[in-house]
Design a protein around this motif. Sequence first.
Motif, PDB file in Angstrom:
ATOM      1  N   LYS A  39       0.822  -1.207   0.000  1.00  0.00           N
ATOM      2  CA  LYS A  39       0.000   0.000   0.000  1.00  0.00           C
ATOM      3  C   LYS A  39       0.865   1.270   0.000  1.00  0.00           C
ATOM      4  N   PRO A  52      -3.854   0.350  -2.878  1.00  0.00           N
ATOM      5  CA  PRO A  52      -4.953   1.299  -2.604  1.00  0.00           C
ATOM      6  C   PRO A  52      -5.822   1.546  -3.832  1.00  0.00           C
ATOM      7  N   ILE A  55      -8.032  -1.577  -4.574  1.00  0.00           N
ATOM      8  CA  ILE A  55      -9.147  -1.640  -3.618  1.00  0.00           C
ATOM      9  C   ILE A  55     -10.190  -0.549  -3.916  1.00  0.00           C
ATOM     10  N   SER A  56      -9.719   0.650  -4.228  1.00  0.00           N
ATOM     11  CA  SER A  56     -10.661   1.730  -4.576  1.00  0.00           C
ATOM     12  C   SER A  56     -11.519   1.340  -5.772  1.00  0.00           C
ATOM     13  N   TRP A  59     -14.107  -1.191  -4.719  1.00  0.00           N
ATOM     14  CA  TRP A  59     -15.150  -0.528  -3.938  1.00  0.00           C
ATOM     15  C   TRP A  59     -16.174   0.165  -4.845  1.00  0.00           C
ATOM     16  N   ARG A 219      -5.118   6.343  -0.550  1.00  0.00           N
ATOM     17  CA  ARG A 219      -5.229   5.712   0.747  1.00  0.00           C
ATOM     18  C   ARG A 219      -6.215   4.565   0.590  1.00  0.00           C
ATOM     19  N   ILE A 220      -6.019   3.522   1.352  1.00  0.00           N
ATOM     20  CA  ILE A 220      -6.978   2.416   1.242  1.00  0.00           C
ATOM     21  C   ILE A 220      -8.288   2.851   1.896  1.00  0.00           C
ATOM     22  N   PRO A 221      -9.395   2.902   1.144  1.00  0.00           N
ATOM     23  CA  PRO A 221     -10.664   3.325   1.732  1.00  0.00           C
ATOM     24  C   PRO A 221     -11.228   2.237   2.645  1.00  0.00           C
ATOM     25  N   HIS A 222     -11.792   2.647   3.774  1.00  0.00           N
ATOM     26  CA  HIS A 222     -12.376   1.669   4.689  1.00  0.00           C
ATOM     27  C   HIS A 222     -13.886   1.808   4.770  1.00  0.00           C
ATOM     28  N   GLY A 223     -14.471   2.540   3.859  1.00  0.00           N
ATOM     29  CA  GLY A 223     -15.918   2.681   3.858  1.00  0.00           C
ATOM     30  C   GLY A 223     -16.319   3.470   2.635  1.00  0.00           C
ATOM     31  N   GLN A 226     -15.603   7.363   2.334  1.00  0.00           N
ATOM     32  CA  GLN A 226     -14.247   7.892   2.275  1.00  0.00           C
ATOM     33  C   GLN A 226     -13.851   8.084   0.820  1.00  0.00           C
ATOM     34  N   GLY A 228     -11.553   7.758  -2.533  1.00  0.00           N
ATOM     35  CA  GLY A 228     -10.758   6.666  -3.078  1.00  0.00           C
ATOM     36  C   GLY A 228      -9.997   7.148  -4.299  1.00  0.00           C
TER      37      GLY A 228
END
Lengths: 281, 253
Positions: A39, A52, A55-56, A59, A219-223, A226, A228
């Motif tokens: 990351k 990141p 993952i974005s 998402w 940044r790795i989004p956690h929700g 946030q 992305g």
Amino acid sequence: MVVALVFSMTLPVMLAIGLYYKSSGLLMEQSLFNLIFSKDWRPLSGHFGLFPFIISSLWVTVLALIIAGPICLFSAIHLTQYAKSYVLKVMHPIIDILAGIPSVIFGVWGVVVIVPFVSQHIAPLFGKQTSGYTIMSGGIVLAVMIIPFILNILIEVFKSIPEELTEVTLSLGATRWMVVKHILMRKAFPGIVSAFGLGLSRAFGETIAVLMVVGNVTRIPHGALQPGYPLPALIANNYGEMLSIPMYDSALMLAAFVLLIIVIIFNFISRMVIHRMIKIM
Amino acid sequence: MSGNSKIIIKDVNLHFGKQHVLKNVTANIPEKQITVILGPSGCGKTTLLKTMNRLTDLYPNVKIKGSIHIGDDDVLNTKKDITEIRRHMGLLSQRPYPLPMNIFNNVAYGLRISGRKSKKYLKPRVQHYLQMANLWEEVKDRLTDPASSLSIGQQQRLCLARGLSVDPDIILADEPTSALDPLSSEVIENKFIELKSQYTIVMVTHSLQQARRIADYVIFMYLGEIVEQGPAEEFFNNPKQELTKKYIKGLFN
């Protein structure tokens, strides 16, 4: 003609090879595994972790499908099973228009309407504060963009099921809803999977509209609320700009390569599911 | 005419948009016999069949007038739930349309949706109806195979078993043998003759030979009208209308 055919058939392979070749500079220095799952994205010191971004992308895409999927499925069922025939006739041009709108317009619409909406209405629901430039905004904009594609395929899928199947099921004492739930959905399942799979591939690669609303923070989004930074946005934002940094273009090529591979995997999986379902039925 | 009338059709007029498909159709369909609706393609015979269990509801722009009495209910104007009425009529369509499930579930489906779900209840029932349709011996070892893996003839017998499973008293059949080979057709025809002691059977066909083989009562339609109807023997040996005479001699088209 044969030449043209061979050309179009080998195009994806050539694309993949080209991208791989271009990114090989970076791959010689660092392992692929490391690049994909790290990351740490600091180009200036030679760290090119793509995690990141991957993952974005996932998402935004999954969120878009979660929003668009049920809308398309229920619309298609209503249009083909319940609505009067003129409704479908009206819907077809609307879908075509929706599909033909340039994606930058969806982006502007997202910035003007969706971003403030997310910031003022959706985020407070969850007790959060945000500018509105979030995964959620990207997902909503993207959902609207893929709706015409998924809906179009689903309408065809449901229309292709013979009416007699409905007739015989009704004769067994089923209600209209039972016919839809037990018979048509099952019969249409391979088609539904392929429609969603195609929507997914399209959504994964969509660039400009998403880039405009998603925030673009590494940044790795956690929700969903946030910001992305999806893969296509990374490539579009940076290619041609910071190429003085060593290995930067190689890293972007790798990002493109990863994007291509993921889309191919999506396609492959939905094809497999369809194949197995057809066998069962 | 012997016996009672099971279905009493009176002054039925049906329009698809501007097209007048059924014109003043009046007929009495006898109980526990095979009634054949005969006529060239496009004469409205399938539409008449589908009017009896109101599958015509599915089509856009349909207008129906008249009445069809089955027992105490007027199917066309009833306030009762139409799904309940449809359950009394099994349907066999032109080509077999098995449900997208395995062989067992194809027969069990109708029972399941009417609330009879236990495996213990379903198993002997499914076997019973598959035996009635002469299919049990061929499929007893492969009940979990998809129904689509059967041959067309077997599929049609499966559809018959499925139609019988909800225990109807009427069987509506829309050219049920037109997609089948002669051997499978014969199986279905013989089955009908066997079943008529328990069921009222209404079958649409355009095959004169088939009508001769199995009909007890014949309704002959042409261009949306009933030209002539009566007991089969009388109809074939002593037709009254010119049009019927020509049709029986094969001078049509």
